[in-house]
Design a protein around this motif. Sequence first.
Motif, short mmCIF file in Angstrom:
data_model
loop_
_atom_site.label_atom_id
_atom_site.label_comp_id
_atom_site.label_asym_id
_atom_site.label_seq_id
_atom_site.Cartn_x
_atom_site.Cartn_y
_atom_site.Cartn_z
N THR A 164 0.85 -1.18 0.00
CA THR A 164 0.00 0.00 0.00
C THR A 164 0.90 1.24 0.00
O THR A 164 2.11 1.15 0.22
N GLN A 165 0.29 2.41 -0.22
CA GLN A 165 1.07 3.66 -0.23
C GLN A 165 1.73 3.89 1.12
O GLN A 165 2.91 4.28 1.19
N LYS A 166 1.00 3.68 2.21
CA LYS A 166 1.57 3.91 3.54
C LYS A 166 2.70 2.93 3.82
O LYS A 166 3.71 3.29 4.44
N GLU A 167 2.57 1.68 3.38
CA GLU A 167 3.63 0.71 3.58
C GLU A 167 4.88 1.11 2.81
O GLU A 167 6.00 1.00 3.32
N PHE A 168 4.69 1.61 1.58
CA PHE A 168 5.84 2.08 0.82
C PHE A 168 6.49 3.28 1.49
O PHE A 168 7.72 3.34 1.62
N ASP A 169 5.68 4.24 1.92
CA ASP A 169 6.22 5.43 2.58
C ASP A 169 7.01 5.04 3.83
O ASP A 169 8.08 5.61 4.11
N ILE A 172 4.45 -1.75 10.48
CA ILE A 172 5.82 -2.20 10.65
C ILE A 172 5.91 -3.70 10.39
O ILE A 172 6.80 -4.19 9.68
N SER A 173 4.98 -4.44 10.94
CA SER A 173 4.96 -5.89 10.77
C SER A 173 4.79 -6.27 9.30
O SER A 173 5.45 -7.19 8.80
N ARG A 174 3.91 -5.57 8.60
CA ARG A 174 3.68 -5.87 7.19
C ARG A 174 4.91 -5.56 6.34
O ARG A 174 5.26 -6.33 5.44
N VAL A 175 5.56 -4.44 6.61
CA VAL A 175 6.78 -4.09 5.87
C VAL A 175 7.87 -5.12 6.13
O VAL A 175 8.57 -5.56 5.21
N ARG A 176 8.02 -5.52 7.39
CA ARG A 176 9.01 -6.54 7.74
C ARG A 176 8.76 -7.83 6.96
O ARG A 176 9.68 -8.46 6.43
N SER A 177 7.49 -8.22 6.89
CA SER A 177 7.13 -9.47 6.22
C SER A 177 7.29 -9.37 4.70
O SER A 177 7.89 -10.24 4.07
N LYS A 178 6.76 -8.30 4.10
CA LYS A 178 6.78 -8.17 2.64
C LYS A 178 8.19 -8.00 2.08
O LYS A 178 8.48 -8.45 0.96
#
Length: 247
Positions: free
Chosen positions: A154-159, A197-203
């Motif tokens: 998502t945009q927030k995950e990328f940011d 944070i968890s999603r970014v770590r995983s992806k």
Amino acid sequence: MRIAILEDDLTQSEMLRWVLESVNHKCHCFATFKSFQTALYRDSFDLVLLDWVLPDSSGPKVMHWIRETLHIKVPVLFITSKTDEENIVEALNAGADDYMIKPIRRGELIARVNALLRRAYPELTAPEVFEITDLEFHPKFSTIVRHTKRVVMTQKEFDLALLLFRNLGKPLSRSHIQESVWGRDTDLPSRTMDTHISRVRSKLALRPEQGFRLTPVYGFGYKLEQVDHEGKSSDLAKIKRQLAEND
């Protein structure tokens, strides 16, 4: 960028804030050294503007404290009415990166601040596409590519990922992350940031065996660092040089 202004003159402080926020920096003002110290225990900044005379300390003393206490070298710009060469030398010897004499001129202030930020954070002026290990960041398109495949985010995950990688090795406070990704005035539930944070770590597979470690800093925020195959921190300077060379 996130800037701390340590200035006890309210009029001067607000003027500095107005000038820098007019070019999209985010400023936080402090009238005393004690209030600034307290903030640094729970917060993080990209640059400090420092007055010479404070009600509870002096600029050079604060400068020494910053250099002795903070593990990450934050650029510091002295702003003062003192014009003697010996004062300028004292400020620079204490660890200041630059020096401006009041009255402050808007254009010069913006130019000096931006020059300091470019030198301190060369990755911010990296080209439209930059690489860190097997990750390709495409800020223009809010996209991350690994092994020719786009990572769905998502945009927030990328940011959030971009903020973490641009501050590799630097602890970021929760308020710093919130302000940079969601905005200063957003009423953000604590769990929202932790989930992202968890999603970014995983992806992005931010695990030691993949060369990265993303960990919470107790009572402060989060820190992303690059590690070797044994989980030890690697040389951040190499990464910054790589990004600077690609500029």
